[in-house]
Design an enzyme around this catalytic site. Structure first.
Site, PDB file in Angstrom:
ATOM      1  N   CYS A   1       6.380  -4.378  -2.562  1.00 40.03           N
ATOM      2  CA  CYS A   1       4.918  -3.468  -3.613  1.00 40.03           C
ATOM      3  C   CYS A   1       4.077  -4.510  -3.994  1.00 40.03           C
ATOM      4  O   CYS A   1       3.182  -4.422  -3.850  1.00 40.03           O
ATOM      5  CB  CYS A   1       6.195  -3.272  -4.935  1.00 40.03           C
ATOM      6  SG  CYS A   1       5.481  -2.453  -5.433  1.00 40.03           S
ATOM      7  N   CYS A   2       4.104  -5.824  -4.023  1.00 42.41           N
ATOM      8  CA  CYS A   2       3.683  -6.856  -4.984  1.00 42.41           C
ATOM      9  C   CYS A   2       2.581  -7.073  -2.913  1.00 42.41           C
ATOM     10  O   CYS A   2       1.526  -7.338  -3.354  1.00 42.41           O
ATOM     11  CB  CYS A   2       3.872  -8.440  -4.940  1.00 42.41           C
ATOM     12  SG  CYS A   2       4.874  -8.178  -6.436  1.00 42.41           S
TER      13      CYS A   2
ATOM     14  N   CYS B   1       5.056 -13.395  -6.519  1.00 43.32           N
ATOM     15  CA  CYS B   1       4.702 -12.351  -6.369  1.00 43.32           C
ATOM     16  C   CYS B   1       4.234 -12.262  -4.755  1.00 43.32           C
ATOM     17  O   CYS B   1       4.112 -11.902  -3.901  1.00 43.32           O
ATOM     18  CB  CYS B   1       3.615 -11.264  -7.142  1.00 43.32           C
ATOM     19  SG  CYS B   1       2.112 -12.161  -6.929  1.00 43.32           S
TER      20      CYS B   1
END
Length: 233
Positions: free
Chosen positions: A116-117, A227
């Site tokens: 997702c990051c 991240c």
């Protein structure tokens, strides 16, 4: 007229300003990655106040807190000569991830969270850094165990350019002393025990005595709490 700072903070400020001017003069075009956190608002103010030729951008992941968007607007109004350009994730990539994995799949594993990051942050970052010679961050050494061995100037292998951390030796106390002295705008969540602010579903308030990064990806181990924006070999 400059507000009064302690001699120790003034010394750090002088070093930071010298580095920012050096970056603009010797490593242009350079760009400042502005997350709108407290540290980055200090850099926003410094770059604008001293008219340093470093542009600014921010990554809008699409899942930021409402208070962060409010600060975006406030920053735009306060520093009209230092606009923060926004970069968004590719819509088709977000759609594919959400439809395949689920809207909150990042809670399920470190791998899914990092995917997702990568979609919401890393790909837009590469576009923001394209054609640049250097980028500037608001990272500080005391923020996290993953940042203790950073240097003020580094080579970013992932993006192929120089990376500068002008506030590396600043403490949290230094940051807030500057913000108070110069009346710098900041995210209202900081007053609600959010020292580190990212995406809304991945950020929580911390309790007294907790590490300042404890509210970021709180379900993961501390050594995983990056991240990928600041990945290092």
């Amino acid at each position: 007229m400059q507000a009064a700072l302690s001699p120790a903070l003034q010394a750090k400020l002088d070093v930071t300003l010298a580095l920012l001017h050096q970056i603009a003069a010797e490593h242009g075009p350079a760009v400042f990655a502005n997350s709108l956190g407290a540290e980055d608002m200090v850099l926003t103010d410094l770059i604008a106040r001293h008219e340093i030729a470093i542009e600014s951008f921010s990554l809008d992941t699409g899942r930021l807190p409402a208070d962060t968007y409010a600060l975006m607007q406030q920053t735009r109004e306060r520093y009209p000569a230092q606009p923060v350009k926004l970069y968004f994730p590719r819509a088709e990539s977000v759609e594919a991830y959400v439809n395949d994995k689920g809207i909150n799949a990042f809670y399920e594993s470190v791998e899914l969270r990092k995917q997702c990051c990568a979609i919401r942050k890393l790909e837009p970052l590469k576009r923001a850094l394209a054609g640049r010679q250097a980028w500037v961050t608001g990272l500080r050494r005391e923020q996290a165990s993953t940042r203790t061995d950073m240097a003020p100037e580094e080579w970013d292998d992932a993006n192929g350019l120089r990376k500068f951390n002008p506030l590396l030796e600043w403490t949290e106390k230094d940051v807030w002393a500057y913000i108070k002295a110069f009346d710098v705008p900041y995210n209202a969540l900081h007053d609600k025990h959010y020292p580190s602010i990212g995406c809304e579903p991945c950020t929580r308030a911390i309790a007294m005595g907790e590490d300042i990064r404890a509210g970021r990806w709180w379900w993961e181990n501390p050594e995983n709490k990056e991240c990928g924006l600041h990945a290092r070999k």
